[in-house]
Structure formats: C-alpha cells, structure tokens
Scaffold this motif. Structure first.
Motif, short mmCIF file in Angstrom:
data_model
loop_
_atom_site.label_atom_id
_atom_site.label_comp_id
_atom_site.label_asym_id
_atom_site.label_seq_id
_atom_site.Cartn_x
_atom_site.Cartn_y
_atom_site.Cartn_z
N VAL A 56 -1.18 27.56 32.44
CA VAL A 56 -2.44 27.35 31.74
C VAL A 56 -2.81 25.89 31.86
CG1 VAL A 56 -3.68 27.79 29.59
CG2 VAL A 56 -1.52 28.98 30.05
N ASP A 57 -4.05 25.61 32.22
CA ASP A 57 -4.43 24.22 32.46
C ASP A 57 -4.97 23.58 31.18
OD1 ASP A 57 -4.71 21.90 33.76
OD2 ASP A 57 -6.57 22.42 34.80
N VAL A 58 -4.11 23.47 30.17
CA VAL A 58 -4.47 22.73 28.95
C VAL A 58 -3.32 21.78 28.63
CG1 VAL A 58 -6.07 24.33 27.83
CG2 VAL A 58 -3.60 24.68 27.62
N VAL A 59 -3.54 20.87 27.70
CA VAL A 59 -2.48 19.92 27.40
C VAL A 59 -1.83 20.20 26.05
CG1 VAL A 59 -3.46 18.09 28.81
CG2 VAL A 59 -4.04 18.22 26.38
N GLN A 60 -0.68 19.55 25.84
CA GLN A 60 0.13 19.78 24.67
C GLN A 60 -0.62 19.41 23.38
OE1 GLN A 60 3.09 21.24 24.48
NE2 GLN A 60 2.95 20.98 22.27
N ARG A 61 -0.60 20.31 22.43
CA ARG A 61 -1.14 20.02 21.11
C ARG A 61 -0.02 19.33 20.32
NH1 ARG A 61 -1.56 22.92 16.25
NH2 ARG A 61 -0.12 24.46 17.04
N ALA B 72 3.62 7.21 31.24
CA ALA B 72 3.08 8.25 32.11
C ALA B 72 1.85 8.89 31.46
CB ALA B 72 4.13 9.31 32.38
N PRO B 73 0.71 8.92 32.17
CA PRO B 73 -0.49 9.55 31.61
C PRO B 73 -0.27 11.05 31.39
CG PRO B 73 -0.88 8.80 33.88
CD PRO B 73 0.49 8.34 33.50
N ARG B 74 0.70 11.59 32.12
CA ARG B 74 0.98 13.01 32.01
C ARG B 74 2.48 13.17 32.25
NH1 ARG B 74 -2.38 17.53 32.94
NH2 ARG B 74 -1.30 19.31 33.85
N VAL B 100 8.32 10.26 30.12
CA VAL B 100 7.17 9.60 29.49
C VAL B 100 7.14 8.09 29.75
CG1 VAL B 100 8.35 9.50 27.24
CG2 VAL B 100 5.87 9.37 27.32
N VAL B 101 8.33 7.47 29.85
CA VAL B 101 8.39 6.03 30.09
C VAL B 101 9.07 5.78 31.44
CG1 VAL B 101 9.38 3.84 29.30
CG2 VAL B 101 8.46 5.46 27.63
N GLN B 102 8.44 4.99 32.29
CA GLN B 102 8.98 4.77 33.63
C GLN B 102 9.05 3.28 33.94
OE1 GLN B 102 6.45 7.19 36.15
NE2 GLN B 102 6.76 9.00 34.87
N GLY B 103 10.24 2.82 34.35
CA GLY B 103 10.42 1.42 34.75
C GLY B 103 10.56 0.50 33.56
N PRO B 280 1.96 20.21 29.32
CA PRO B 280 2.14 18.80 29.69
C PRO B 280 1.63 17.88 28.58
CG PRO B 280 1.16 20.02 31.49
CD PRO B 280 1.16 20.94 30.31
N LEU B 281 2.35 16.77 28.42
CA LEU B 281 1.98 15.77 27.41
C LEU B 281 1.04 14.76 28.04
CD1 LEU B 281 2.39 14.14 24.74
CD2 LEU B 281 4.44 13.17 25.81
N GLU B 282 -0.16 14.64 27.50
CA GLU B 282 -1.11 13.66 28.03
C GLU B 282 -1.25 12.47 27.09
OE1 GLU B 282 -4.90 15.00 29.40
OE2 GLU B 282 -4.00 15.74 31.27
#
Lengths: 95, 480
Positions: A56-61, B72-74, B100-103, B280-282
């Motif tokens: 699903v192309d949504v992001v984490q809530r 990381a933006p994602r 989530v954290v790089q470098g 994914p975490l944005e």
C-alpha cells in the motif's frame, strides 16, 4: 532456482517446524512452485524503479507517546500453560 | 614477533526515554512487578498490530542531528526472525536496509589525543523481554515488561584501535544521549548496553581479522577489562597457530575472562524482511527543523563557546562539557559570579570540587555545594576578602553544611582577610623580634629564611593576612 531437500530442512529448522520426509518433499515442491512465480516476476525490467516497502502506498501513522494500557496480567495468564510469581514459565533455556 | 593492531567497533543499545512502548501503549517504567506492563501487543497475542510511537522517532531525529548524521526521509521497519522465549512474536521489529539515522560520528579524546569515530547507522527497534533462569524448579521464568521498550541501536565503523578508545567513545556517547535527553544512561538498569566487536591483525595488514563479539558490557570498567582480555586471547590463539572463529562471547566479571556463547549465526539466518504490519516511516524537513529547535546547545558548540568567551583551554572546555550535569553547574556558577571569574570557577570545579565528589562517589548533580554557593565563595576570593588558603577552609565548611553561604561562614568563623597594613606591620614587627636568627640568615643572603619569616607572619594571623601584603611589607622592613 530450485530448493534441495537440505535447503528445506534448514528452513524448517530455522522456523522450528518439524517435517517428516514425505512432508519435506511436498513442502519442497510447493516452495519451488512459489519460486517459479518469483522467477516470472523477476523477468520484468524494474531498472530505475524505487523498491516498495509495502504493497500500500501510504506512510506510517504515528501514535502520541501516552500510556493507554492498564494491567491485564491476570486475564492473560489465565490462558498461559504455566505461570509463577507473575512470570510465564517455559522449559529451561540454556545458553 | 609481529606487532598487532586492535580493531574495535561498538554497537550500543540505548533505551529511549519515552513514557510508552515503541509499538504499544504500555508503560516502560523500570522496576514494575513482572508482566504488569505487558499488554496484548507486547505478549504477541494473535491479531494485534503495532503502532509506532511518535516520540521514539523524535529521539532518533535528535540523535541524528547531534552526531551530524543524515536523517532518512523514508526508512523501513523489518522483521528480524529468531526463536527465544523472551521474544514472543518470534521476530524483533527492527530496521535493516534503510535505518532512520545514517552516518555521522563522535569526537573522542584519549589523554591529549583526539579522534573522530564514524557511525555507520542508528536504527529504531524494540527491546526483548527478560529470561530468569534461576529458582523456578528447572523452568525459565519470562518477564515481558521490557518487551517493546524503544531502543536506538547505534553502530560505529570499526574505527577504534584500543580498549581506551572504545571506552572513550562509549563514555562520549553515554554523555551525549543524556545531554540531548533521549536516554537516562542508567547502565545498572540496562538502559545503555554495549556490544564490542573485536579483532586483531598484524600491523600493516589491510584486511580485518576475524572478529568476535563481546555481548552486554554494562560498565565502562568491564568493557576495558573484557576487550583487553579478548585481545590477548586472540593474539595467543593466532600466535599458536589456531584460527579465530567468528563467535559471540560473554565477559565474566568474576574471572575477568571472555568465553564463547554460540557460534554467531550469520545475518542471513535472521531472514530479515520488511514488516508488512508497518508502513514506511517518513520524516520531512519541517519535522527535522522543529526537532532541531528543541535541541539544547550541543557539547561541542558549548566547548567552543567556553574557549571563546572565557578564555578556557580546549582541555578544560572539554572536561567541563563532558556531561550535562558538569556543564550546567559551570554555566550556573558563571551566571552567579560573573564571566570575569569563569577561569577561577573552572579551576575550582575541576580541582577541589571534582576531587571531593570523586572521593565521596557523588555525582555533580548531587553536590552538597551548589553552583551559587561556589560562586559566592569565588567572589570573596576575587575581591580579596579571603585568600586561597582560607577559601579551602570555607569550601570545607560549605561542604559540611556549616553555613548557607560563603559570606555567612566567613562572618561566623572570623575568616576575613586582614588587609589593614598597620595591623599587619605590627604583627611583622613581632615576628622579626622573635626570629632574630632568621633575620640574620636572610641578611647573610639566605633566601629561604625570608620564606620562613613569611610563614611565621601568616601563622601569627592564622592565615588571615593577605600573603601578598605580608611579602611586600616584610621586604620593605628587611630592606630598610
């Protein structure tokens, strides 16, 4: 790619699943069938396409950092095979 | 006999200071009775779903900013699969391919030698529960209160070359996570745990040797001991013609030895894959900007400021910013006594106060002498009310709670410096009359005799005369 009986045994061990020799053969055929599908998918040219992490192309809530759960230990432990002093008991684990 | 080079990389698990768990609304407070803080998600009842705690992500962003890493933006959560009873799901939710954290990295100091330790990554994950192996008639007891506690796993490059560097890095990291308020740093309670990957190679060899991982080092002293033992063990093995096999080892503080636990499963065995329960975490730039505004001044920036504003040496500035408590104390004392006294304050904190705290095994946060109290004392030195010698007496009295302020103690114990030259002259006359022999010796060219006379005069005033004044007046009298 196709799996050998040894590959199946190793996967079963990692998953803690016991397989009889007959089951191992059935499982091997089924897994190879799945790998066959994947081979078909891999034939598609995906160069330059960012891999998706989810179908699903949504992001984490996100959830606010609040304690919302209360103690329900007695209910949970009522269905556990064995408990003592608030702990779940399991067969001895030795490192 | 070949020379050996030690190569160390550290992995640190820092428990994040949130109120609730990373994927559920259970409390993470330490010390609750077993399983009172383990809800349906934490004990992995079928059908439950994880929901990510926003504050855990904020902690990760803060850390990334503090070490100059990219956020990381994602990033993606993954399942790390293995079987162990304190992990009821059969997998740990972690991050694998896209953390989530790089470098980024951390500056460390070993004596006068400074070094930059590069970080590979830092990722969010959940802690496991605890297994208790004793006292349950041959069974293992499982407490899942800790299961789901948010962790930031911080991984370095193999940049460290000695146990001293590894400890310096661990200390710097320990101070930083507390400084930015993401971890309480309590090592006894397991809030900050280190694993050390250790290998050795002949000096000049390009390839790394085979490493062994020392697990769960919960004190800096044990870390040093464990690495030193492990390094010697590896060198002995290789020297005697045995190859090192990759393994996980435990350190036994009682014997001071490391011993193999199990042959390390290769990463493949964990069968990582993206967790379908989590999206994914944005993290957008606006969120990063918002978190940046909440960050306190970082130790390195503060160090530079102390050097520029107060003329402190790099070394002093580094010591004063080694922990948040130390820096807060210094800043608060300077605020009370004025920037002109900053250097004296620094010297007293690093000298007298540090020695006393150390001797009493007390943290600066719990110092019996508060920063304003020390500032008050230093102001009386600065305006010549008391000498340095008397100041030590007042310090002692403040430490023992004999008075609320330096002024009160000076007043109550009559420690005010004698600066009236008439009074000092009178005392010097008496001293000269009583020590005719020293006077003769001085006139005969013995410089030491002069010091003896100064000593006598100071003694006669119980140390309250201004030493400088005594010197000058005495010189005048003997010269005339």
């Amino acid at each position: 790619m196709s799996l050998t009986p040894e590959d199946v045994s190793r996967i079963a061990l990692l998953s803690r699943i016991e397989l009889s020799p007959a089951e191992r053969e059935t499982t091997r055929e089924q897994l190879n069938g799945i790998l066959g599908f994947i081979e078909q998918l891999q034939a598609v040219d995906t160069a330059g396409i960012e891999p998706m992490a989810h179908a699903v192309d949504v992001v984490q809530r996100l959830r606010p950092d609040v304690v919302t759960e209360t103690d329900r230990r007695a209910e949970f432990q009522a269905v556990a095979p064995e408990t003592e002093a608030g702990l779940y008991l399991v067969p001895k684990v030795i490192e | 006999m070949s020379q050996w080079e030690v190569v160390i990389g550290l992995e640190t698990h820092a428990q994040l200071q949130t109120k609730s768990k990373i994927f559920s609304g259970s409390s993470i407070a330490f010390g609750a009775e077993p399983n009172l803080q383990a809800n349906a998600v934490d004990i992995a009842l079928p059908g439950v779903l994880p929901v990510l705690n926003r504050e855990a992500v904020v902690c990760a962003i803060k850390f990334g900013l503090a070490v100059g890493a990219s956020i990381a933006p994602r990033s993606v959560f993954a399942r790390k699969n293995y079987f162990y009873p304190d992990l009821p799901k059969g997998y740990q939710i972690s991050q694998f391919e896209i953390p989530v954290v790089q470098g980024g990295g951390l500056s460390i100091r070993v004596g006068e030698h400074e070094k930059f330790v590069h970080l590979t990554r830092a990722h969010l994950e959940e802690d496991a529960g605890k297994s208790l192996h004793e006292d349950f008639h041959g069974r293992t007891g499982i407490d899942l209160n800790r299961a789901g506690t948010p962790l930031l796993e911080i991984v370095t490059e193999p940049d460290m070359r000695s146990s001293a560097e590894a400890v310096a890095y661990a200390r710097a990291l320990h101070a930083l996570v507390q400084w930015i308020g993401i971890c309480d740093g309590n090592m006894q309670e397991g809030s900050f745990r280190c694993d050390a990957n250790v290998s050795v190679r002949p000096v000049g060899q390009k390839e790394f040797g085979t490493r062994r991982e020392i697990k769960n080092l919960n004190s800096f002293r044990f870390m040093q001991q464990a690495i030193d033992f492990e390094v010697q063990w590896q060198i002995n093995e290789i020297t005697e013609g045995r190859a090192i096999r990759q393994a996980t080892v435990l350190f036994d503080p009682d014997t001071g030895e490391t011993r193999a636990m199990r042959s390390k499963e290769d990463a493949h065995d964990y069968r990582y894959f993206p967790d379908p329960d989590l999206l994914p975490l944005e993290i957008g730039d606006d969120w990063i900007t918002e978190v940046k505004a909440e960050l306190p001044e970082l130790p390195q920036a503060m160090q530079a400021r102390f050097q520029a504003d107060y003329g402190l040496s790099a070394y002093d500035a580094a010591i004063l910013t080694a922990s948040r408590g130390m820096a807060d104390y210094f800043v608060s004392a300077v605020a009370a006594a004025g920037a002109a006294n900053a250097k004296t304050i620094a010297n007293w904190i690093m000298g007298e106060l540090a020695a006393r705290l150390n001797k009493n095994d007390t943290d600066i946060e719990a110092s019996p002498i508060s920063a304003p109290q020390l500032a008050g004392l230093i102001q009386r030195i600065a305006d010549n009310t008391i000498s340095n010698t008397i100041a030590k007496k007042v310090f002692e009295a403040l430490w023992n709670g004999e008075g609320q302020t330096a002024d009160a103690i000076i007043e109550a114990q009559g420690l005010k410096q004698i600066t009236d030259s008439g009074a000092i002259e009178k005392i010097i006359d008496e001293v000269l009359a009583a020590n005719a022999k020293s006077v003769e010796e001085f006139r005969a060219g013995k410089e030491k005799a002069f010091n003896a006379l100064v000593g006598q005069a100071m003694k006669a005033t119980k140390g309250k005369a201004n030493p400088q004044q005594v010197n000058e007046l005495l010189k005048k009298k003997l010269g005339g």
